[in-house]
Design an enzyme around this catalytic site. Structure first.
Site, mmCIF file in Angstrom:
data_model
loop_
_atom_site.group_PDB
_atom_site.id
_atom_site.type_symbol
_atom_site.label_atom_id
_atom_site.label_comp_id
_atom_site.label_asym_id
_atom_site.label_seq_id
_atom_site.Cartn_x
_atom_site.Cartn_y
_atom_site.Cartn_z
ATOM 1 N N ARG A 58 0.830 -1.149 0.069
ATOM 2 C CA ARG A 58 -0.024 -0.036 -0.041
ATOM 3 C C ARG A 58 0.754 1.267 0.140
ATOM 4 O O ARG A 58 0.389 2.389 -0.403
ATOM 5 C CB ARG A 58 -1.132 0.012 1.105
ATOM 6 C CG ARG A 58 -1.882 1.227 1.191
ATOM 7 C CD ARG A 58 -3.284 0.931 1.979
ATOM 8 N NE ARG A 58 -2.746 0.281 3.377
ATOM 9 C CZ ARG A 58 -2.323 0.979 4.318
ATOM 10 N NH1 ARG A 58 -1.907 2.333 4.210
ATOM 11 N NH2 ARG A 58 -1.904 0.250 5.616
ATOM 12 N N TYR A 111 -14.555 16.015 -16.150
ATOM 13 C CA TYR A 111 -15.346 14.651 -16.112
ATOM 14 C C TYR A 111 -16.194 14.894 -14.867
ATOM 15 O O TYR A 111 -16.023 15.078 -13.871
ATOM 16 C CB TYR A 111 -13.888 13.560 -15.896
ATOM 17 C CG TYR A 111 -14.271 12.253 -15.637
ATOM 18 C CD1 TYR A 111 -14.783 11.771 -16.370
ATOM 19 C CD2 TYR A 111 -13.739 11.560 -14.357
ATOM 20 C CE1 TYR A 111 -15.351 10.402 -16.366
ATOM 21 C CE2 TYR A 111 -14.079 10.313 -14.135
ATOM 22 C CZ TYR A 111 -14.883 9.364 -15.123
ATOM 23 O OH TYR A 111 -15.150 8.542 -14.986
ATOM 24 N N ASP A 180 -6.069 17.543 -15.685
ATOM 25 C CA ASP A 180 -6.000 16.066 -16.305
ATOM 26 C C ASP A 180 -5.575 16.048 -17.798
ATOM 27 O O ASP A 180 -6.319 16.639 -18.842
ATOM 28 C CB ASP A 180 -7.572 15.836 -16.188
ATOM 29 C CG ASP A 180 -8.044 14.507 -16.425
ATOM 30 O OD1 ASP A 180 -7.374 13.833 -17.293
ATOM 31 O OD2 ASP A 180 -9.025 13.849 -15.994
ATOM 32 N N LYS A 205 -6.842 4.627 -19.785
ATOM 33 C CA LYS A 205 -7.408 4.833 -21.064
ATOM 34 C C LYS A 205 -5.902 4.554 -22.109
ATOM 35 O O LYS A 205 -5.662 3.356 -22.026
ATOM 36 C CB LYS A 205 -7.679 6.313 -21.188
ATOM 37 C CG LYS A 205 -8.538 6.731 -20.140
ATOM 38 C CD LYS A 205 -9.797 5.966 -20.037
ATOM 39 C CE LYS A 205 -10.720 6.681 -18.750
ATOM 40 N NZ LYS A 205 -11.835 5.739 -18.479
HETATM 41 C C1 LIG Z 1 -10.745 12.345 -18.546
HETATM 42 C C2 LIG Z 1 -10.996 11.416 -17.726
HETATM 43 N N1 LIG Z 1 -10.480 11.592 -16.413
HETATM 44 C C3 LIG Z 1 -10.516 10.724 -15.345
HETATM 45 C C4 LIG Z 1 -11.053 9.548 -15.557
HETATM 46 C C5 LIG Z 1 -11.136 8.601 -14.358
HETATM 47 O O1 LIG Z 1 -10.339 7.646 -14.412
HETATM 48 P P1 LIG Z 1 -10.517 6.168 -13.805
HETATM 49 O O2 LIG Z 1 -11.737 5.434 -14.433
HETATM 50 O O3 LIG Z 1 -9.216 5.334 -14.273
HETATM 51 O O4 LIG Z 1 -10.991 6.288 -12.490
HETATM 52 C C6 LIG Z 1 -11.810 9.195 -16.704
HETATM 53 C C7 LIG Z 1 -12.415 8.104 -16.731
HETATM 54 O O5 LIG Z 1 -13.457 7.904 -17.859
HETATM 55 C C8 LIG Z 1 -11.646 10.216 -17.771
HETATM 56 O O6 LIG Z 1 -12.537 10.089 -18.671
#
Ligand SMILES: Cc1ncc(COP(=O)(O)O)c(C=O)c1O
Length: 388
Positions: A58, A111, A180, A205
């Site tokens: 962890r 998001y 992000d 992704k």
């Molecule tokens: C732009 C974006 N940021 C963050 C995330 C969150 O990622 P995770 O699904 O790995 O928690 C997503 C998920 O679809 C996303 O599209």
């Protein structure tokens, strides 16, 4: 981290000294949950800098640490910390920077669950405001704004924000910036070189790239990433598993060729849609007609495969018919893997939520995968025909 090494070398070689691993062509997975020490004093010493020493899964793990070194180098950051999901990285990063009384300013669409997390923080006395764009952000930033959060391109709207201008605004008000960068990956966009303090990614992704893992990362200065590695990472417990880290190591080996192919196929599909009479608009920053194309070309060195377009209808059942007629694009959330995906928010998201996000009925989101571009275009053409 210096940038003397190419991104390709970082993806495929950094930290992978085969002579340490019996010549193995890719590094072995350390799947042990704990490490033992020759004496109590050695364990005590290791525990005092647990983010740097291997003590317990962890905290950190050698396979995860390898991924962290690669991602920090790709983002030109001093440090990176991997998490068990993108949301794990985002929630730990935001909460590491704010306290009761602070304000978070989100610029552009972000998001959905990130917005939900900002809403969740209100119960701890952290407020937030959403600015539609940079101009509105200039009006809405406050003396107590501690953090400016954004994505570029923006979520679903696919507008491009000028990263250096967001940084300038935040700095002028003493706020940190968190961006992000999942859409572009560090291969196509390096926000830290433009002054962003902390960059987060969902590794689920493109970086993972095979729809077989969920993971996240935050990259930034040691001064910002170390404390959150020791506190929020440890306490929230969203630890990345070494098995997922090993998949990321494999994903990174092909990231360069995959991103080039996603971009090439997405442009082909976007051009087809742009020319189609049933399409109102295509939200792909790689198209010359996109309102932010010039800025995008200056800021990004490539374009990925996720974008949206608007069918010329106000009828949800027609949108549903179009999407359900597709044979090659599969219906699903997420994005960034081999397979092309489609998602229609008018069908899947509640109308009230859609309205607050400014998502029109006809909006269709595509994640263009790695299949042949002509196959994808033929699939879309057949779905248009099915509309009659
Ligand atoms: C732009 C974006 N940021 C963050 C995330 C969150 O990622 P995770 O699904 O790995 O928690 C997503 C998920 O679809 C996303 O599209």
């Amino acid at each position: 981290m210096s940038d003397v090494y190419s991104d390709d070398w970082i993806c495929t070689r950094l930290g992978e000294d085969a002579e340490h691993f019996l010549g193995a062509v890719h590094p072995p997975v350390y799947e042990n949950s704990l490490f033992t020490f020759p004496d109590t004093a050695a364990l005590g010493k290791a525990l005092r800098a647990e983010d740097e020493n291997f003590v317990y899964w962890r905290g950190t793990n050698p396979t995860v640490a390898l991924v962290q070194d690669k991602l920090a180098a790709l983002e030109r950051a001093e440090r990176a910390k991997c998490f068990g999901s993108g949301m794990g990285a985002i929630s730990a990063t935001i909460s590491s920077q704010v306290a009761a009384g602070d304000h978070v300013l989100a610029v552009g669409a972000i998001y959905g669950p990130t917005t939900s997390f900002l809403r969740y923080l209100t119960k701890f006395g952290v407020t937030h405001t959403h600015a539609a764009d940079l101009d509105q952000a200039r009006e809405l930033i406050r003396p107590e704004t501690r953090l400016v959060y954004f994505e570029s391109p923006t979520f679903m709207a696919f507008r491009v924000l000028e990263i250096a201008a967001v940084v300038e605004l935040a700095r002028a008000h003493g706020a940190v910036t968190v961006m992000d960068n999942t859409w572009a990956t560090p291969l196509f966009q390096k926000p830290i070189t433009l002054g962003v303090d902390l960059v987060v990614h969902s590794l689920s992704k493109y970086i993972g790239g095979h729809s077989d893992l969920v993971g996240g990362v935050v990259c930034g200065s040691a001064a910002l990433v170390r404390p959150l590695s020791l506190v929020e990472y440890q306490l929230y417990g969203a630890a990345m598993s070494p098995h997922d880290a090993a998949k990321v190591v494999k994903g990174l080996r092909t990231l360069g060729v995959r991103m080039a192919a996603h971009g090439e196929r997405a442009l082909r599909v976007a051009e087809f849609l742009d020319a189609h009479p049933r399409v109102r608009s295509v939200r792909y920053p790689g198209l010359p007609g996109h309102p932010d194309h010039e800025l995008a070309r200056r800021q990004l060195s490539g374009f990925s495969g996720l974008f949206a377009f608007e069918l010329d209808t106000e009828d949800v059942s027609l949108v549903e018919k179009f999407v359900d007629s597709l044979r090659h694009f599969r219906i699903g959330v997420s994005w960034g893997g081999y397979e092309s995906l489609v998602n229609a928010p008018a069908v899947t998201v509640e109308e009230s939520v859609r309205a607050t996000m400014g998502i029109p009925v006809g909006l269709v989101r595509l994640s263009v995968g790695l299949e042949d571009g002509e196959t994808l275009v033929a699939d879309l053409a057949a779905a248009f025909e099915a509309l009659g």
